[in-house]
Design a protein around this motif. Structure first.
Motif, PDB file in Angstrom:
ATOM      1  N   ALA A  87       0.832  -1.203   0.000  1.00 21.90           N
ATOM      2  CA  ALA A  87       0.000   0.000   0.000  1.00 21.90           C
ATOM      3  C   ALA A  87       0.863   1.248   0.000  1.00 21.90           C
ATOM      4  O   ALA A  87       0.562   2.227  -0.693  1.00 21.90           O
ATOM      5  N   CYS A  88       1.948   1.219   0.757  1.00 24.14           N
ATOM      6  CA  CYS A  88       2.855   2.358   0.837  1.00 24.14           C
ATOM      7  C   CYS A  88       3.480   2.644  -0.525  1.00 24.14           C
ATOM      8  O   CYS A  88       3.480   3.785  -0.994  1.00 24.14           O
ATOM      9  N   VAL A  89       4.021   1.624  -1.174  1.00 27.37           N
ATOM     10  CA  VAL A  89       4.655   1.822  -2.482  1.00 27.37           C
ATOM     11  C   VAL A  89       3.621   2.275  -3.502  1.00 27.37           C
ATOM     12  O   VAL A  89       3.866   3.215  -4.269  1.00 27.37           O
ATOM     13  N   LEU A  90       2.460   1.656  -3.506  1.00 29.07           N
ATOM     14  CA  LEU A  90       1.407   2.044  -4.449  1.00 29.07           C
ATOM     15  C   LEU A  90       1.057   3.518  -4.286  1.00 29.07           C
ATOM     16  O   LEU A  90       0.872   4.243  -5.265  1.00 29.07           O
TER      17      LEU A  90
ATOM     18  N   ASP B 237       2.279   8.438  -7.706  1.00 28.68           N
ATOM     19  CA  ASP B 237       1.425   9.405  -8.397  1.00 28.68           C
ATOM     20  C   ASP B 237       1.988   9.726  -9.775  1.00 28.68           C
ATOM     21  O   ASP B 237       1.271  10.186 -10.647  1.00 28.68           O
ATOM     22  N   GLU B 238       3.288   9.506  -9.931  1.00 27.67           N
ATOM     23  CA  GLU B 238       3.937   9.640 -11.239  1.00 27.67           C
ATOM     24  C   GLU B 238       4.943   8.499 -11.361  1.00 27.67           C
ATOM     25  O   GLU B 238       5.299   7.874 -10.358  1.00 27.67           O
ATOM     26  N   ARG B 239       5.376   8.238 -12.577  1.00 21.26           N
ATOM     27  CA  ARG B 239       6.359   7.167 -12.784  1.00 21.26           C
ATOM     28  C   ARG B 239       7.614   7.477 -11.984  1.00 21.26           C
ATOM     29  O   ARG B 239       8.081   8.612 -11.960  1.00 21.26           O
ATOM     30  N   ARG B 240       8.131   6.447 -11.328  1.00 16.79           N
ATOM     31  CA  ARG B 240       9.311   6.607 -10.474  1.00 16.79           C
ATOM     32  C   ARG B 240      10.250   5.454 -10.724  1.00 16.79           C
ATOM     33  O   ARG B 240       9.815   4.343 -10.989  1.00 16.79           O
ATOM     34  N   SER B 241      11.533   5.707 -10.572  1.00 15.81           N
ATOM     35  CA  SER B 241      12.482   4.604 -10.656  1.00 15.81           C
ATOM     36  C   SER B 241      12.425   3.809  -9.361  1.00 15.81           C
ATOM     37  O   SER B 241      12.081   4.336  -8.298  1.00 15.81           O
TER      38      SER B 241
ATOM     39  N   ARG C  70      18.845   0.840 -18.512  1.00 15.31           N
ATOM     40  CA  ARG C  70      19.185  -0.020 -17.368  1.00 15.31           C
ATOM     41  C   ARG C  70      18.254   0.245 -16.192  1.00 15.31           C
ATOM     42  O   ARG C  70      18.127  -0.592 -15.299  1.00 15.31           O
ATOM     43  N   VAL C  71      17.625   1.418 -16.182  1.00 15.74           N
ATOM     44  CA  VAL C  71      16.755   1.826 -15.081  1.00 15.74           C
ATOM     45  C   VAL C  71      15.312   1.467 -15.420  1.00 15.74           C
ATOM     46  O   VAL C  71      14.847   1.715 -16.529  1.00 15.74           O
ATOM     47  N   ARG C  72      14.624   0.883 -14.451  1.00 16.23           N
ATOM     48  CA  ARG C  72      13.211   0.533 -14.638  1.00 16.23           C
ATOM     49  C   ARG C  72      12.346   1.573 -13.938  1.00 16.23           C
ATOM     50  O   ARG C  72      12.591   1.931 -12.790  1.00 16.23           O
ATOM     51  N   LEU C  73      11.331   2.040 -14.640  1.00 14.08           N
ATOM     52  CA  LEU C  73      10.361   2.979 -14.083  1.00 14.08           C
ATOM     53  C   LEU C  73       9.104   2.212 -13.702  1.00 14.08           C
ATOM     54  O   LEU C  73       8.665   1.318 -14.433  1.00 14.08           O
ATOM     55  N   VAL C  74       8.543   2.570 -12.574  1.00 11.27           N
ATOM     56  CA  VAL C  74       7.335   1.920 -12.066  1.00 11.27           C
ATOM     57  C   VAL C  74       6.198   2.920 -12.145  1.00 11.27           C
ATOM     58  O   VAL C  74       6.363   4.096 -11.798  1.00 11.27           O
ATOM     59  N   ALA C  75       5.046   2.451 -12.615  1.00 13.18           N
ATOM     60  CA  ALA C  75       3.867   3.305 -12.712  1.00 13.18           C
ATOM     61  C   ALA C  75       2.631   2.496 -12.326  1.00 13.18           C
ATOM     62  O   ALA C  75       2.577   1.276 -12.539  1.00 13.18           O
ATOM     63  N   ARG C  76       1.662   3.185 -11.738  1.00 16.64           N
ATOM     64  CA  ARG C  76       0.393   2.511 -11.435  1.00 16.64           C
ATOM     65  C   ARG C  76      -0.382   2.285 -12.728  1.00 16.64           C
ATOM     66  O   ARG C  76      -0.355   3.110 -13.634  1.00 16.64           O
ATOM     67  N   THR C  77      -1.084   1.181 -12.762  1.00 18.33           N
ATOM     68  CA  THR C  77      -2.021   0.910 -13.840  1.00 18.33           C
ATOM     69  C   THR C  77      -3.350   1.572 -13.477  1.00 18.33           C
ATOM     70  O   THR C  77      -3.531   2.023 -12.325  1.00 18.33           O
ATOM     71  N   PRO C  78      -4.310   1.629 -14.401  1.00 17.40           N
ATOM     72  CA  PRO C  78      -5.636   2.142 -14.014  1.00 17.40           C
ATOM     73  C   PRO C  78      -6.228   1.373 -12.831  1.00 17.40           C
ATOM     74  O   PRO C  78      -6.822   1.970 -11.934  1.00 17.40           O
ATOM     75  N   ARG C  79      -6.023   0.058 -12.801  1.00 18.82           N
ATOM     76  CA  ARG C  79      -6.501  -0.734 -11.660  1.00 18.82           C
ATOM     77  C   ARG C  79      -5.742  -0.325 -10.388  1.00 18.82           C
ATOM     78  O   ARG C  79      -6.321  -0.240  -9.304  1.00 18.82           O
ATOM     79  N   GLY C  80      -4.450  -0.060 -10.518  1.00 19.50           N
ATOM     80  CA  GLY C  80      -3.659   0.402  -9.379  1.00 19.50           C
ATOM     81  C   GLY C  80      -4.149   1.752  -8.871  1.00 19.50           C
ATOM     82  O   GLY C  80      -4.191   1.989  -7.654  1.00 19.50           O
TER      83      GLY C  80
END
Length: 140
Positions: free
Chosen positions: A43-46, A50-54, A92-102
């Motif tokens: 829940a904390c990471v989700l 709010d924006e894509r983050r590494s 080499r860097v991965r960006l994480v983003a919420r999906t619409p379900r997220g």
């Protein structure tokens, strides 16, 4: 496993009440996450997306090892709540983003976790200002 609400002894009533506050906050956070079948860490990471983050930026912000973030993100990805994609500037860097379900699950979590809003709502506007001032001072 529930953690104790503070050390065996406290140096003041203020310290004891602060430990009680943290304990109740943590339990409410865990309960809100559990309602959505999430761990508190998930829940904390989700909530930080709010924006894509590494993944490295998430680890740094949360003060944890990058491998912990990787494990959490992998689980969130398996649930369809986030995606990982290469950074167009540095593959080499991965960006994480919420999906619409997220986004929807994060909104539901924010709605379910009412502890802070409820606690602060018990105070008058002047008391809220005093609390804000005192907490900022205590945090340095």
């Amino acid at each position: 496993m529930a953690l104790p609400n503070g050390p065996v002894t406290t140096s003041s009533e203020a310290e004891a009440v602060l430990f009680d506050l943290v304990d109740v906050y943590d339990r409410a956070y865990e309960a809100a996450a559990a309602e959505l079948s999430l761990s508190p860490a998930q829940a904390c990471v989700l909530g930080r997306l709010d924006e894509r983050r590494s993944m490295g930026a998430l680890a740094e912000e949360l003060g944890c090892d990058a491998s912990n973030i990787t494990q959490i993100v992998v689980r969130l990805e398996a649930l369809g709540l986030v995606t990982r994609e290469p950074n167009p500037r540095d593959r080499r860097v991965r960006l994480v983003a919420r999906t619409p379900r997220g986004d929807e699950v994060n909104h539901r979590f924010a709605t379910a976790f009412t502890f802070a809003r409820t606690a602060v709502g018990r105070l008058s506007p002047d008391e809220q200002d005093q609390l804000t001032t005192l907490l900022r001072k205590a945090l340095g």
